[in-house]
Enzyme design. Structure first.
Site, PDB file in Angstrom:
ATOM      1  N   GLY A   1       0.844  -1.185   0.000  1.00  0.00           N
ATOM      2  CA  GLY A   1       0.000   0.000   0.000  1.00  0.00           C
ATOM      3  C   GLY A   1       0.878   1.232   0.000  1.00  0.00           C
TER       4      GLY A   1
ATOM      5  CG  HIS B   1      -0.127   1.481   7.201  1.00  0.00           C
ATOM      6  ND1 HIS B   1       0.858   1.112   8.105  1.00  0.00           N
ATOM      7  CD2 HIS B   1       0.499   2.246   6.271  1.00  0.00           C
ATOM      8  CE1 HIS B   1       2.016   1.641   7.727  1.00  0.00           C
ATOM      9  NE2 HIS B   1       1.831   2.335   6.618  1.00  0.00           N
ATOM     10  CD  GLU B   2      -0.986   2.605   2.748  1.00  0.00           C
ATOM     11  OE1 GLU B   2      -0.577   3.780   2.636  1.00  0.00           O
ATOM     12  OE2 GLU B   2      -0.211   1.645   2.943  1.00  0.00           O
TER      13      GLU B   2
ATOM     14  CB  CYS C   1       5.652   2.372   7.359  1.00  0.00           C
ATOM     15  SG  CYS C   1       5.185   3.848   6.434  1.00  0.00           S
ATOM     16  CG  LEU C   2       6.484   1.261   1.270  1.00  0.00           C
ATOM     17  CD1 LEU C   2       5.892   1.697  -0.064  1.00  0.00           C
ATOM     18  CD2 LEU C   2       7.446   0.096   1.080  1.00  0.00           C
TER      19      LEU C   2
ATOM     20  CG  HIS D   1       0.666   6.844   5.237  1.00  0.00           C
ATOM     21  ND1 HIS D   1       1.818   7.422   5.738  1.00  0.00           N
ATOM     22  CD2 HIS D   1       0.970   5.537   5.068  1.00  0.00           C
ATOM     23  CE1 HIS D   1       2.757   6.485   5.878  1.00  0.00           C
ATOM     24  NE2 HIS D   1       2.266   5.324   5.484  1.00  0.00           N
TER      25      HIS D   1
ATOM     26  CD  GLN E   1       3.691   5.814   2.372  1.00  0.00           C
ATOM     27  OE1 GLN E   1       2.706   5.251   1.916  1.00  0.00           O
ATOM     28  NE2 GLN E   1       4.661   5.158   3.004  1.00  0.00           N
TER      29      GLN E   1
END
Ligand code: ZN
Length: 166
Positions: free
Chosen positions: A46, A132-133, A89-90, A136, A51
């Site tokens: 995701g 999670h997204e 997380c990226l 963000h 990001q």
């Protein structure tokens, strides 16, 4: 489609609530393509627009063996239950953390055609990715949900560009 660099913890774009998308046009569709490419290049499941440095409420989810899909102006409208999960997380490379997430998650959003959709999920990776997204685009990172510092685990030795924890 372009792979864009991922922004890391400490970058202010990750901390500001992102702006609503008012019109879904070609620039938004291009953004979604770039997000999708960037997500797969970084081996994520995701990604949210902040990001890659774009402060808009757009997320893409690409679970293993499933086609990716975009959610525009997503909102969690229902969550129930609690479960403890391992999460990464990226934007926080090299770490995993233990967080509490919901068991049932329902998200309302627009799809790429501007139609309102609802995504319901239960006790799976999708439910986790949705929370999670959507976090963000609200400027929240999973590290904010840690109960204790010890819930964050470093996976690899310090590399060339270690990020400072806040
Ligand atoms: Zn993330």
């Amino acid at each position: 489609m372009t792979v864009r660099p991922i922004r890391y913890l400490g970058d202010p774009v990750l901390r500001k609530p992102a702006r609503k998308v008012s019109r879904i046009d070609d620039s938004i569709r291009r953004l979604i393509e770039d997000m999708t490419e960037s997500m797969y290049a970084a081996h994520g499941v995701g990604i949210a627009a902040p990001q890659i440095g774009v402060p808009l409420r757009v997320v893409v989810i690409g679970l293993p063996d499933e086609p990716p899909f975009a959610l525009i102006n997503p909102e969690v409208i229902k969550r129930e239950g609690e479960r403890r999960l391992d999460e990464g997380c990226l934007s926080v490379p090299g770490y995993r953390g233990h967080v509490t997430r919901s068991v049932f998650v329902t998200v309302k959003a627009l799809n790429e055609q501007g139609r309102e959709i609802r995504v319901r999920s239960e006790d799976d990776l999708l439910a986790q990715a949705l929370e999670h997204e959507v976090d963000h685009v609200n400027g929240t990172l999973y590290v904010d949900h840690l109960d204790a510092k010890t819930d964050l685990v470093k996976l690899v030795p310090a590399g060339a560009r270690e990020e400072d924890d806040e």
